[in-house]
Motif scaffolding. Structure first.
Motif, PDB file in Angstrom:
ATOM      1  N   LEU A   1      78.871  65.888   5.326  1.00 16.41           N
ATOM      2  CA  LEU A   1      79.269  64.603   5.710  1.00 16.41           C
ATOM      3  C   LEU A   1      78.158  64.381   5.853  1.00 16.41           C
ATOM      4  O   LEU A   1      77.663  62.603   6.471  1.00 16.41           O
ATOM      5  CB  LEU A   1      79.577  65.086   7.426  1.00 16.41           C
ATOM      6  CG  LEU A   1      80.984  65.583   7.585  1.00 16.41           C
ATOM      7  CD1 LEU A   1      81.456  65.095   8.869  1.00 16.41           C
ATOM      8  CD2 LEU A   1      82.138  65.108   6.881  1.00 16.41           C
ATOM      9  N   ALA A   2      76.367  64.369   5.992  1.00 19.99           N
ATOM     10  CA  ALA A   2      75.275  63.779   5.516  1.00 19.99           C
ATOM     11  C   ALA A   2      74.620  63.270   4.297  1.00 19.99           C
ATOM     12  O   ALA A   2      73.239  63.156   4.250  1.00 19.99           O
ATOM     13  CB  ALA A   2      74.360  65.223   6.553  1.00 19.99           C
ATOM     14  N   CYS A   3      75.203  63.669   3.746  1.00 22.11           N
ATOM     15  CA  CYS A   3      74.662  63.838   2.317  1.00 22.11           C
ATOM     16  C   CYS A   3      74.494  61.699   1.892  1.00 22.11           C
ATOM     17  O   CYS A   3      75.362  60.840   2.257  1.00 22.11           O
ATOM     18  CB  CYS A   3      76.093  64.014   1.307  1.00 22.11           C
ATOM     19  SG  CYS A   3      75.864  64.152  -0.304  1.00 22.11           S
ATOM     20  N   GLU A   4      73.031  62.213   1.704  1.00 23.49           N
ATOM     21  CA  GLU A   4      72.729  60.908   0.973  1.00 23.49           C
ATOM     22  C   GLU A   4      73.195  59.472  -0.339  1.00 23.49           C
ATOM     23  O   GLU A   4      73.147  61.010  -1.156  1.00 23.49           O
ATOM     24  CB  GLU A   4      70.913  60.881   1.233  1.00 23.49           C
ATOM     25  CG  GLU A   4      70.141  60.947   2.827  1.00 23.49           C
ATOM     26  CD  GLU A   4      70.560  60.346   3.571  1.00 23.49           C
ATOM     27  OE1 GLU A   4      71.204  58.737   3.002  1.00 23.49           O
ATOM     28  OE2 GLU A   4      70.870  60.308   4.467  1.00 23.49           O
TER      29      GLU A   4
ATOM     30  N   LEU B   1      84.325  48.099   9.094  1.00 19.12           N
ATOM     31  CA  LEU B   1      82.763  48.899   9.472  1.00 19.12           C
ATOM     32  C   LEU B   1      82.573  49.417   8.626  1.00 19.12           C
ATOM     33  O   LEU B   1      80.938  49.362   8.773  1.00 19.12           O
ATOM     34  CB  LEU B   1      83.018  49.156  10.498  1.00 19.12           C
ATOM     35  CG  LEU B   1      84.311  48.895  12.240  1.00 19.12           C
ATOM     36  CD1 LEU B   1      84.347  49.641  13.117  1.00 19.12           C
ATOM     37  CD2 LEU B   1      82.639  48.107  12.802  1.00 19.12           C
ATOM     38  N   ALA B   2      83.297  50.428   7.848  1.00 20.87           N
ATOM     39  CA  ALA B   2      82.418  51.931   7.296  1.00 20.87           C
ATOM     40  C   ALA B   2      82.296  50.659   5.445  1.00 20.87           C
ATOM     41  O   ALA B   2      81.147  50.881   5.253  1.00 20.87           O
ATOM     42  CB  ALA B   2      83.913  52.640   6.433  1.00 20.87           C
ATOM     43  N   GLY B   3      82.774  49.040   5.184  1.00 16.86           N
ATOM     44  CA  GLY B   3      82.295  48.934   4.742  1.00 16.86           C
ATOM     45  C   GLY B   3      81.202  47.782   4.477  1.00 16.86           C
ATOM     46  O   GLY B   3      80.077  47.695   3.552  1.00 16.86           O
ATOM     47  N   MET B   4      80.424  47.318   5.796  1.00 18.64           N
ATOM     48  CA  MET B   4      79.613  46.803   5.982  1.00 18.64           C
ATOM     49  C   MET B   4      78.651  47.841   6.475  1.00 18.64           C
ATOM     50  O   MET B   4      77.687  47.072   6.223  1.00 18.64           O
ATOM     51  CB  MET B   4      79.882  45.911   7.037  1.00 18.64           C
ATOM     52  CG  MET B   4      81.300  44.292   6.565  1.00 18.64           C
ATOM     53  SD  MET B   4      81.338  43.001   8.108  1.00 18.64           S
ATOM     54  CE  MET B   4      82.223  44.218   9.284  1.00 18.64           C
ATOM     55  N   LEU B   5      78.398  48.681   7.780  1.00 18.92           N
ATOM     56  CA  LEU B   5      77.459  49.343   8.068  1.00 18.92           C
ATOM     57  C   LEU B   5      77.174  50.288   7.228  1.00 18.92           C
ATOM     58  O   LEU B   5      77.535  50.655   6.657  1.00 18.92           O
ATOM     59  CB  LEU B   5      78.346  49.787   9.460  1.00 18.92           C
ATOM     60  CG  LEU B   5      79.051  48.766  10.906  1.00 18.92           C
ATOM     61  CD1 LEU B   5      79.182  49.460  11.720  1.00 18.92           C
ATOM     62  CD2 LEU B   5      77.873  47.619  11.118  1.00 18.92           C
ATOM     63  N   LYS B   6      75.828  50.126   6.594  1.00 19.16           N
ATOM     64  CA  LYS B   6      74.915  51.190   6.683  1.00 19.16           C
ATOM     65  C   LYS B   6      74.492  52.581   6.899  1.00 19.16           C
ATOM     66  O   LYS B   6      73.730  52.780   8.079  1.00 19.16           O
ATOM     67  CB  LYS B   6      73.419  50.971   5.414  1.00 19.16           C
ATOM     68  CG  LYS B   6      74.371  48.843   5.153  1.00 19.16           C
ATOM     69  CD  LYS B   6      75.365  49.989   3.276  1.00 19.16           C
ATOM     70  CE  LYS B   6      75.471  48.567   2.529  1.00 19.16           C
ATOM     71  NZ  LYS B   6      76.531  49.024   1.958  1.00 19.16           N
ATOM     72  N   ILE B   7      75.971  53.339   7.328  1.00 17.22           N
ATOM     73  CA  ILE B   7      75.488  54.957   8.155  1.00 17.22           C
ATOM     74  C   ILE B   7      75.272  55.957   7.813  1.00 17.22           C
ATOM     75  O   ILE B   7      76.231  56.450   6.586  1.00 17.22           O
ATOM     76  CB  ILE B   7      76.639  54.989   9.226  1.00 17.22           C
ATOM     77  CG1 ILE B   7      77.163  53.692   9.796  1.00 17.22           C
ATOM     78  CG2 ILE B   7      76.651  56.360   9.838  1.00 17.22           C
ATOM     79  CD1 ILE B   7      78.206  53.905  10.839  1.00 17.22           C
ATOM     80  N   ALA B   8      74.386  56.668   7.394  1.00 17.50           N
ATOM     81  CA  ALA B   8      73.713  57.820   6.876  1.00 17.50           C
ATOM     82  C   ALA B   8      72.777  58.527   7.596  1.00 17.50           C
ATOM     83  O   ALA B   8      73.254  58.882   8.951  1.00 17.50           O
ATOM     84  CB  ALA B   8      72.696  56.387   5.670  1.00 17.50           C
TER      85      ALA B   8
ATOM     86  N   THR C   1      77.696  50.375  -8.741  1.00 18.04           N
ATOM     87  CA  THR C   1      77.559  51.580  -7.444  1.00 18.04           C
ATOM     88  C   THR C   1      77.499  51.077  -6.209  1.00 18.04           C
ATOM     89  O   THR C   1      77.384  51.916  -5.183  1.00 18.04           O
ATOM     90  CB  THR C   1      76.335  52.362  -8.157  1.00 18.04           C
ATOM     91  OG1 THR C   1      76.586  52.636  -9.534  1.00 18.04           O
ATOM     92  CG2 THR C   1      76.283  53.711  -7.510  1.00 18.04           C
ATOM     93  N   ASP C   2      76.484  49.906  -6.154  1.00 18.68           N
ATOM     94  CA  ASP C   2      75.955  49.975  -5.141  1.00 18.68           C
ATOM     95  C   ASP C   2      77.873  49.622  -3.212  1.00 18.68           C
ATOM     96  O   ASP C   2      76.988  49.542  -2.411  1.00 18.68           O
ATOM     97  CB  ASP C   2      74.992  49.574  -4.455  1.00 18.68           C
ATOM     98  CG  ASP C   2      74.626  48.101  -4.499  1.00 18.68           C
ATOM     99  OD1 ASP C   2      75.833  47.873  -5.879  1.00 18.68           O
ATOM    100  OD2 ASP C   2      73.485  46.785  -4.559  1.00 18.68           O
ATOM    101  N   LYS C   3      78.194  49.184  -4.580  1.00 21.46           N
ATOM    102  CA  LYS C   3      79.216  48.613  -4.170  1.00 21.46           C
ATOM    103  C   LYS C   3      80.494  49.533  -3.932  1.00 21.46           C
ATOM    104  O   LYS C   3      81.859  48.847  -2.894  1.00 21.46           O
ATOM    105  CB  LYS C   3      79.849  47.070  -4.306  1.00 21.46           C
ATOM    106  CG  LYS C   3      78.760  46.575  -4.807  1.00 21.46           C
ATOM    107  CD  LYS C   3      78.428  45.463  -3.923  1.00 21.46           C
ATOM    108  CE  LYS C   3      76.896  44.208  -3.713  1.00 21.46           C
ATOM    109  NZ  LYS C   3      77.085  44.145  -2.221  1.00 21.46           N
TER     110      LYS C   3
END
Length: 431
Positions: free
Chosen positions: A416-419, A286-293, A141-143
């Motif tokens: 878009l801000a959904c955690e 960038l989207a796969g590596m960075l944890k933007i939340a 799930t986290d991948k």
């Protein structure tokens, strides 16, 4: 619903086989796309006919999206994926055979190009929901974001290799040989997918035709209801539909933009698409590596949507092929970041048993206006005497206006801000 045998690694056997098969088939698709567009342009010289072909090729996928999603939730996604690649491969191979055996019969070739395009578009309505719904069950799930990044990267790597060299290959090998290559890559992908195991809880079959149809319609309605009740998801879907409509002219008119506006060769069409692909690869990475939340993700995506629109408008102003190449690179980066983040939120927040229906509906809603936009692009271009720059500027500014309006929409921002949690759940402020 979670499966007991949840994978523990991203690059496990099943996901890798799926990924590498898609990489090869997408490589063939990109070469096919260039061959199709320039063969049709040189054979007919009609932007209107090209727009009509693209419209009719997309229309079945748009109309049948919800049905394809329901099928993906009720039948083996693995079998759907394999059958789709086999059918598409045979369709494209038949087109290659016609052009190789009867190259002088232009009228028949144009008709068969339409037939093959419509058939591939129809099959894609079942293929796309099946493969998108399957990915979260093939990786931890986290991948999921990283898996989406890799899957989308396969498309962009193929763009770099296929479309970057496609213009040259078209001149050297010709359309028939490129169609032949595309058909073979589809079959390679199908063979690769035969060795994949996709975990899936398939509902028990209902006996009798009428009960089956009743259940099918009920299941399809459940997908509609799920999306419609989630106001943030619904808003994002509808916004994407309008943006895709406004983007569609670049798909139809790019060969004319390259040759007639920039005054350069078909090679540069491939270079433009390759730049878009290279940018998308950067965006996916960038989207796969960075944890933007949270709110940071929401603000970033809205900013990128607005800048993407202005980038599109600048294409109309640019008269320099190198500056246009840079604009496509930047466009790719922003598109990559936007797409991976939105797809990941959708995949993880949607229960596995209805995920196919949601993504089938996504394809229908977001792509619903694109065939119309493609058809209109060709017609409007001919009315405006092929004033491609003006069309790009108008569409880009209209896109910017839509995105600025949506920046003030509460439900759009909250979606878009959904955690995303590691338990296949999401947290949102929506009620």
């Amino acid at each position: 619903m979670s499966f007991v045998n949840q994978p523990i690694r991203l690059l496990n056997r099943n996901f890798f086989l799926l990924w590498q098969g898609q990489l090869v088939s997408q490589l063939g698709n990109q070469v096919h796309g260039i061959a199709m567009m320039f063969w049709l342009k040189h054979a007919t010289g009609s932007a209107g006919l090209m727009g009509t072909l693209m419209m009719l090729s997309m229309l079945p996928g748009v109309l049948l999206g919800p049905i394809g999603g329901t099928v993906a939730d009720n039948f083996s996604r693995r079998k759907i994926i394999i059958a789709s690649d086999i059918i598409c491969g045979l369709a494209v191979l038949s087109l290659a055979g016609l052009l190789l055996c009867s190259p002088e019969n232009i009228s028949l070739a144009v008709v068969w190009l339409f037939v093959a395009g419509i058939l591939v578009g129809t099959v894609s309505a079942f293929f796309r929901p099946a493969i998108t719904a399957a990915i979260p069950d093939l990786v931890p799930t986290d991948k999921v974001a990283a898996a989406n990044s890799m899957n989308q990267s396969s498309f962009q790597i193929s763009s770099l290799l296929g479309q970057g060299a496609g213009g040259v290959l078209y001149r050297v090998l010709g359309a028939p040989v490129l169609f032949l290559i595309d058909g073979l890559t589809y079959l390679f992908s199908a063979i690769s997918e035969m060795f994949i195991i996709i975990p899936q809880n398939i509902p028990e079959k209902t006996p009798g035709f009428k009960p089956i149809m009743r259940k099918f319609l009920t299941d399809t309605a459940v997908g509609f209801d799920y999306v419609w009740r989630n106001r943030g998801m619904k808003t994002v879907f509808l916004t994407a539909a309008v943006l895709n409509f406004l983007i569609s002219p670049v798909v139809v008119l790019l060969p004319f933009y390259v040759e007639d506006h920039l005054k350069t060769t078909s090679d540069w069409f491939g270079f433009m698409i390759a730049a878009l692909g290279a940018g998308s690869l950067i965006g996916y990475a960038l989207a796969g590596m960075l944890k933007i939340a949270g709110k940071t993700r929401s603000l970033l995506l809205i900013l990128f949507l607005i800048l993407l629109s202005l980038d599109f408008a600048l294409l109309g102003i640019s008269g320099n092929r190198f500056f246009s190449l840079l604009l496509f690179l930047i466009m790719g980066i922003m598109t990559g970041v936007i797409n991976i983040n939105i797809i990941t939120v959708l995949q993880v927040m949607t229960p596995g048993e209805i995920r196919g229906r949601v993504f089938g509906l996504l394809g229908t809603i977001t792509g619903g206006l694109m065939p119309i936009g493609m058809g209109l692009a060709g017609a409007v271009s001919e009315i405006l005497d092929n004033n491609i720059p003006l069309i790009f500027i108008i569409c880009g500014l209209a896109m910017a206006g839509v995105n600025i309006v949506m920046a003030f929409d509460k439900h759009f921002r909250e979606f878009l801000a959904c955690e995303i949690n590691n338990n296949n759940n999401t947290e949102s402020k929506e009620e």
